[in-house]
Motif scaffolding. Structure first.
Motif, PDB file in Angstrom:
ATOM      1  N   ASN A 275       0.840  -1.195   0.000  1.00 38.97           N
ATOM      2  CA  ASN A 275       0.000   0.000   0.000  1.00 38.97           C
ATOM      3  C   ASN A 275       0.881   1.252   0.000  1.00 38.97           C
ATOM      4  N   ARG A 276       0.509   2.206  -0.822  1.00 42.17           N
ATOM      5  CA  ARG A 276       1.337   3.403  -0.987  1.00 42.17           C
ATOM      6  C   ARG A 276       1.052   4.472   0.069  1.00 42.17           C
ATOM      7  N   TYR A 277      -0.150   4.447   0.614  1.00 43.84           N
ATOM      8  CA  TYR A 277      -0.550   5.488   1.559  1.00 43.84           C
ATOM      9  C   TYR A 277      -0.847   4.873   2.925  1.00 43.84           C
ATOM     10  N   GLU A 278      -0.541   5.641   3.951  1.00 45.13           N
ATOM     11  CA  GLU A 278      -0.857   5.176   5.300  1.00 45.13           C
ATOM     12  C   GLU A 278      -2.365   5.155   5.525  1.00 45.13           C
ATOM     13  N   HIS A 279      -3.060   6.158   4.999  1.00 40.01           N
ATOM     14  CA  HIS A 279      -4.512   6.220   5.172  1.00 40.01           C
ATOM     15  C   HIS A 279      -5.187   5.340   4.133  1.00 40.01           C
ATOM     16  N   ARG A 280      -5.970   4.375   4.597  1.00 41.34           N
ATOM     17  CA  ARG A 280      -6.554   3.367   3.718  1.00 41.34           C
ATOM     18  C   ARG A 280      -7.482   3.943   2.651  1.00 41.34           C
ATOM     19  N   MET A 281      -8.124   5.081   2.921  1.00 38.01           N
ATOM     20  CA  MET A 281      -9.146   5.587   2.009  1.00 38.01           C
ATOM     21  C   MET A 281      -8.584   6.328   0.806  1.00 38.01           C
ATOM     22  N   VAL A 282      -7.315   6.728   0.863  1.00 40.03           N
ATOM     23  CA  VAL A 282      -6.728   7.441  -0.275  1.00 40.03           C
ATOM     24  C   VAL A 282      -6.743   6.557  -1.512  1.00 40.03           C
ATOM     25  N   HIS A 283      -6.408   5.291  -1.337  1.00 42.20           N
ATOM     26  CA  HIS A 283      -6.362   4.373  -2.478  1.00 42.20           C
ATOM     27  C   HIS A 283      -7.717   4.268  -3.168  1.00 42.20           C
ATOM     28  N   GLU A 284      -8.795   4.152  -2.396  1.00 41.05           N
ATOM     29  CA  GLU A 284     -10.097   3.976  -3.028  1.00 41.05           C
ATOM     30  C   GLU A 284     -10.528   5.232  -3.767  1.00 41.05           C
ATOM     31  N   PHE A 285     -10.276   6.396  -3.194  1.00 41.78           N
ATOM     32  CA  PHE A 285     -10.666   7.624  -3.882  1.00 41.78           C
ATOM     33  C   PHE A 285      -9.870   7.810  -5.177  1.00 41.78           C
ATOM     34  N   GLU A 286      -8.583   7.502  -5.140  1.00 38.93           N
ATOM     35  CA  GLU A 286      -7.789   7.640  -6.367  1.00 38.93           C
ATOM     36  C   GLU A 286      -8.193   6.598  -7.406  1.00 38.93           C
ATOM     37  N   ALA A 287      -8.551   5.392  -6.965  1.00 39.60           N
ATOM     38  CA  ALA A 287      -9.019   4.375  -7.911  1.00 39.60           C
ATOM     39  C   ALA A 287     -10.331   4.812  -8.566  1.00 39.60           C
ATOM     40  N   MET A 288     -11.230   5.371  -7.792  1.00 43.99           N
ATOM     41  CA  MET A 288     -12.498   5.853  -8.347  1.00 43.99           C
ATOM     42  C   MET A 288     -12.266   7.026  -9.296  1.00 43.99           C
ATOM     43  N   ARG A 289     -11.337   7.890  -8.945  1.00 41.36           N
ATOM     44  CA  ARG A 289     -10.978   8.989  -9.851  1.00 41.36           C
ATOM     45  C   ARG A 289     -10.494   8.454 -11.185  1.00 41.36           C
ATOM     46  N   ASP A 290      -9.618   7.440 -11.144  1.00 38.78           N
ATOM     47  CA  ASP A 290      -9.081   6.881 -12.381  1.00 38.78           C
ATOM     48  C   ASP A 290     -10.176   6.234 -13.225  1.00 38.78           C
ATOM     49  N   ILE A 291     -11.071   5.494 -12.591  1.00 37.63           N
ATOM     50  CA  ILE A 291     -12.177   4.858 -13.315  1.00 37.63           C
ATOM     51  C   ILE A 291     -13.041   5.924 -13.976  1.00 37.63           C
ATOM     52  N   PHE A 292     -13.329   6.984 -13.247  1.00 35.62           N
ATOM     53  CA  PHE A 292     -14.144   8.083 -13.772  1.00 35.62           C
ATOM     54  C   PHE A 292     -13.460   8.764 -14.947  1.00 35.62           C
ATOM     55  N   GLU A 293     -12.181   9.067 -14.814  1.00 35.64           N
ATOM     56  CA  GLU A 293     -11.471   9.784 -15.869  1.00 35.64           C
ATOM     57  C   GLU A 293     -11.273   8.921 -17.113  1.00 35.64           C
ATOM     58  N   ARG A 294     -11.172   7.600 -16.942  1.00 35.69           N
ATOM     59  CA  ARG A 294     -11.043   6.696 -18.089  1.00 35.69           C
ATOM     60  C   ARG A 294     -12.387   6.365 -18.727  1.00 35.69           C
ATOM     61  N   GLY A 295     -13.458   6.659 -18.034  1.00 40.21           N
ATOM     62  CA  GLY A 295     -14.781   6.250 -18.522  1.00 40.21           C
ATOM     63  C   GLY A 295     -14.923   4.739 -18.491  1.00 40.21           C
ATOM     64  N   ASP A 296     -14.386   4.106 -17.448  1.00 32.41           N
ATOM     65  CA  ASP A 296     -14.303   2.649 -17.381  1.00 32.41           C
ATOM     66  C   ASP A 296     -15.515   2.070 -16.647  1.00 32.41           C
ATOM     67  N   TYR A 297     -16.663   2.033 -17.337  1.00 29.44           N
ATOM     68  CA  TYR A 297     -17.875   1.503 -16.718  1.00 29.44           C
ATOM     69  C   TYR A 297     -17.751   0.007 -16.428  1.00 29.44           C
ATOM     70  N   ALA A 298     -16.977  -0.710 -17.220  1.00 29.31           N
ATOM     71  CA  ALA A 298     -16.817  -2.147 -16.998  1.00 29.31           C
ATOM     72  C   ALA A 298     -16.152  -2.410 -15.649  1.00 29.31           C
ATOM     73  N   ARG A 299     -15.140  -1.628 -15.306  1.00 31.58           N
ATOM     74  CA  ARG A 299     -14.474  -1.791 -14.015  1.00 31.58           C
ATOM     75  C   ARG A 299     -15.417  -1.434 -12.871  1.00 31.58           C
ATOM     76  N   ALA A 300     -16.206  -0.416 -13.055  1.00 34.47           N
ATOM     77  CA  ALA A 300     -17.169  -0.043 -12.024  1.00 34.47           C
ATOM     78  C   ALA A 300     -18.201  -1.143 -11.827  1.00 34.47           C
ATOM     79  N   GLU A 301     -18.620  -1.780 -12.909  1.00 40.33           N
ATOM     80  CA  GLU A 301     -19.614  -2.843 -12.825  1.00 40.33           C
ATOM     81  C   GLU A 301     -19.062  -4.052 -12.079  1.00 40.33           C
ATOM     82  N   GLU A 302     -17.778  -4.319 -12.193  1.00 36.33           N
ATOM     83  CA  GLU A 302     -17.167  -5.418 -11.426  1.00 36.33           C
ATOM     84  C   GLU A 302     -17.375  -5.204  -9.931  1.00 36.33           C
TER      85      GLU A 302
END
Length: 328
Positions: A275-302
């Motif tokens: 894990n890159r960050y001490e705070h566990r929630m940073v990873h999820e917010f950055e992952a959601m940001r990436d999915i949103f910016e890529r328009g990756d609905y398939a990943r969101a559906e998983e």
């Protein structure tokens, strides 16, 4: 990506702390109910949020952000998320996603029809350590046992014993150990192994019908998984997978997955901390940001597939244990 945060409780503070560390995400408004305005203003000053809102509908209509993050009482998740989707927002719902499977299915259907993203914030599923565990799983051979334990004496439990019921212990607000803590254990198990063949929940039930602790037993083809969670007692927390060729053991609470050790037959155990960050929630917010910016609905559906399955299992187990929510 711009975000509005709804709530002023402990989880909203945690989210604001993590969002301050997340690249490419700006919190533009903090929303609270009118009676919590002073608390919201203090939080906004502390975290540099430029606006405070006390009218949720008006905030949605102003549409000054892309996402709304809902860090509010469990029973309100469905209505607040439904309003946001209808107003054209993307939504991040803190776990548990909703109170019932029916609410879950409706929110997902509404989001898909509106082409909006909707995420459940289950932190371990977005962590680098989780992804590495998933990659290494085949090395363990046939899985035989899976165990997860998230036990943490609640700061509100003494009040509960005095009949002062906080939301987390209130069945009318969709509280309880299963939906508050065991949801993490269950999300890990189901995301790795899929839907179980059967599930049963043995719970310790408090004076008002809520589960203060319990063990969820899941039967799979060839192995059994147990998920224990407690708010009325404490013990070391962990996540363990045992296979015929080796094991994986993560010490600490399953929502953190700070590190894990892999032991394979004939080899020295090796520990990973990815894990890159001490705070566990940073990873999820950055992952959601990436999915949103890529328009990756398939990943969101998983992720939503796991959410659906977890909610179906939790609801069935909860009702089998006689735990009734107002939303039922």
């Amino acid at each position: 990506m711009k975000m509005a945060v709804v709530g002023t409780g402990m989880i909203a503070r945690e989210a604001l702390t993590a969002l301050r560390q997340a690249d490419g995400i700006e919190v533009t408004v903090l929303c609270a109910r009118p009676h919590s305005r002073d608390k919201a203003c203090a939080l906004a000053r502390e975290f540099g949020v430029p606006q405070v809102a006390t009218d949720y509908g008006a905030m949605l209509a102003a549409h000054e952000a892309d996402f709304v993050y809902l860090g509010i009482v469990n029973s309100a998740h469905f209505d607040y998320a439904r309003q946001a989707i209808a107003a054209g927002w993307h939504v991040i719902v803190e776990k548990p996603f909703a109170s019932t499977l029916a609410e879950t299915e409706e929110l997902i259907a509404r989001a898909q029809a509106a082409k909006r993203y909707v995420f459940e914030a289950v932190t371990p599923l977005f962590l680098p350590n989780y992804r590495r565990i998933m990659e290494m799983l085949p090395m363990l051979g046939l899985i035989r046992l899976v165990q997860a334990n998230y036990s943490q004496y609640s700061s509100r439990y003494d009040r509960y014993l005095d009949r002062d019921v906080a939301p987390v212990f209130d069945p009318s607000l969709s509280g309880g150990a299963l939906y508050d803590l065991n949801v993490y254990n269950l999300s890990l198990i189901i995301s790795l192994f899929g839907r179980p063949q059967s599930a049963s929940y043995a719970a310790n039930i408090g004076f008002n019908g809520i589960d203060t602790s319990g063990i969820l037993t899941l039967r799979y083809d060839g192995f059994v998984a147990s998920a224990a969670a407690a708010k009325d007692s404490m013990s070391p927390s962990f996540f363990m997978i045992q296979g015929e060729s080796g094991w994986i053991h993560a010490e600490g609470t399953p929502n953190e997955l700070c590190s894990f050790t892999v032991g394979l037959r004939g080899k020295e155990p090796r520990t990973y901390a990815l894990n890159r960050y001490e705070h566990r929630m940073v990873h999820e917010f950055e992952a959601m940001r990436d999915i949103f910016e890529r328009g990756d609905y398939a990943r969101a559906e998983e992720g939503l597939h796991t959410t659906r399955t977890v909610m179906a299992v939790m609801e069935k187990a909860r009702l089998m244990a006689g735990i009734q929510f107002r939303a039922d």
